[in-house]
Design a protein around this motif. Structure first.
Motif, short mmCIF file in Angstrom:
data_model
loop_
_atom_site.label_atom_id
_atom_site.label_comp_id
_atom_site.label_asym_id
_atom_site.label_seq_id
_atom_site.Cartn_x
_atom_site.Cartn_y
_atom_site.Cartn_z
N VAL A 98 0.79 -0.96 0.00
CA VAL A 98 0.32 0.02 0.29
C VAL A 98 0.97 1.75 0.29
O VAL A 98 1.96 1.35 0.80
CB VAL A 98 -1.16 -0.22 1.06
CG1 VAL A 98 -1.57 1.60 1.28
CG2 VAL A 98 -2.09 -1.09 1.09
N GLN A 99 0.42 2.64 -0.87
CA GLN A 99 1.06 3.15 -1.17
C GLN A 99 1.11 4.09 0.24
O GLN A 99 0.71 4.44 1.07
CB GLN A 99 0.91 3.69 -2.31
CG GLN A 99 0.88 3.95 -2.93
CD GLN A 99 0.11 4.49 -4.31
OE1 GLN A 99 0.03 5.55 -4.14
NE2 GLN A 99 -0.19 4.59 -5.33
N HIS A 100 2.41 4.83 0.44
CA HIS A 100 2.82 5.47 1.75
C HIS A 100 2.45 4.46 3.55
O HIS A 100 2.46 5.17 4.34
CB HIS A 100 1.77 6.31 2.23
CG HIS A 100 1.73 7.50 0.71
ND1 HIS A 100 3.30 8.12 -0.14
CD2 HIS A 100 0.69 8.07 -0.20
CE1 HIS A 100 3.19 8.57 -1.23
NE2 HIS A 100 1.88 8.20 -1.17
N VAL A 132 -8.86 -2.08 0.85
CA VAL A 132 -7.62 -1.54 0.63
C VAL A 132 -8.45 -0.30 -0.51
O VAL A 132 -8.71 -1.35 -1.50
CB VAL A 132 -6.46 -2.38 0.11
CG1 VAL A 132 -5.24 -0.73 -0.29
CG2 VAL A 132 -5.38 -2.48 1.55
N PRO A 133 -8.27 0.47 -0.53
CA PRO A 133 -8.90 1.81 -1.86
C PRO A 133 -8.30 1.37 -2.91
O PRO A 133 -6.25 1.61 -2.71
CB PRO A 133 -7.55 3.51 -1.00
CG PRO A 133 -7.96 3.33 0.32
CD PRO A 133 -7.37 2.00 1.04
N ASP A 149 -7.42 2.67 -5.09
CA ASP A 149 -5.82 3.64 -5.62
C ASP A 149 -4.21 4.12 -5.07
O ASP A 149 -3.86 5.15 -5.50
CB ASP A 149 -6.70 5.06 -5.98
CG ASP A 149 -6.95 5.88 -4.99
OD1 ASP A 149 -6.86 4.69 -3.77
OD2 ASP A 149 -7.63 7.06 -4.79
N ARG A 150 -4.49 3.48 -4.18
CA ARG A 150 -3.75 3.30 -3.17
C ARG A 150 -2.41 1.63 -3.28
O ARG A 150 -1.68 1.86 -2.51
CB ARG A 150 -3.96 3.23 -1.35
CG ARG A 150 -5.36 4.94 -1.79
CD ARG A 150 -3.48 5.96 -1.20
NE ARG A 150 -4.24 6.94 -0.78
CZ ARG A 150 -4.29 8.34 -1.46
NH1 ARG A 150 -3.40 8.16 -2.66
NH2 ARG A 150 -4.18 8.73 -1.19
N SER A 189 0.61 -0.36 -4.19
CA SER A 189 1.37 -0.44 -4.82
C SER A 189 1.48 -1.47 -5.68
O SER A 189 2.50 -1.64 -6.95
CB SER A 189 2.65 -0.76 -4.04
OG SER A 189 2.39 0.51 -3.45
#
Length: 75
Positions: A7-9, A52-53, A55-56, A58
């Motif tokens: 997941v991004q970030h 998990v969204p 657009d997030r 990875s």
């Protein structure tokens, strides 16, 4: 089957065991990535739901089907 989700970030990946086949998991992930579903929604073997969204995301790593290990021997 073991599923790892990046997941991004987020400093750690999400790891879960799923009863779905590789084809079913790929279909769910593809639906989230193409925009037809806003969330990647998976349920693990213990009944916990992970959302998990889309657009997030990875990456999503679909591993080998898990095999229960018994004993202390190293193989």
């Amino acid at each position: 089957m073991e599923v790892k989700i990046g997941v991004q970030h987020a400093p750690r990946e999400i790891v879960l065991e799923s009863d779905l086949s590789a084809e079913e998991l790929e279909r769910v992930v593809t639906a989230a990535l193409t925009g037809s579903e806003p969330l990647l929604s998976l349920t693990d073997n213990k009944g916990r739901k992970v959302l998990v969204p889309a657009d997030r995301l990875s990456y999503v790593d679909l591993g080998e089907p898990s095999v229960r290990k018994v004993g202390f021997g190293a193989l």
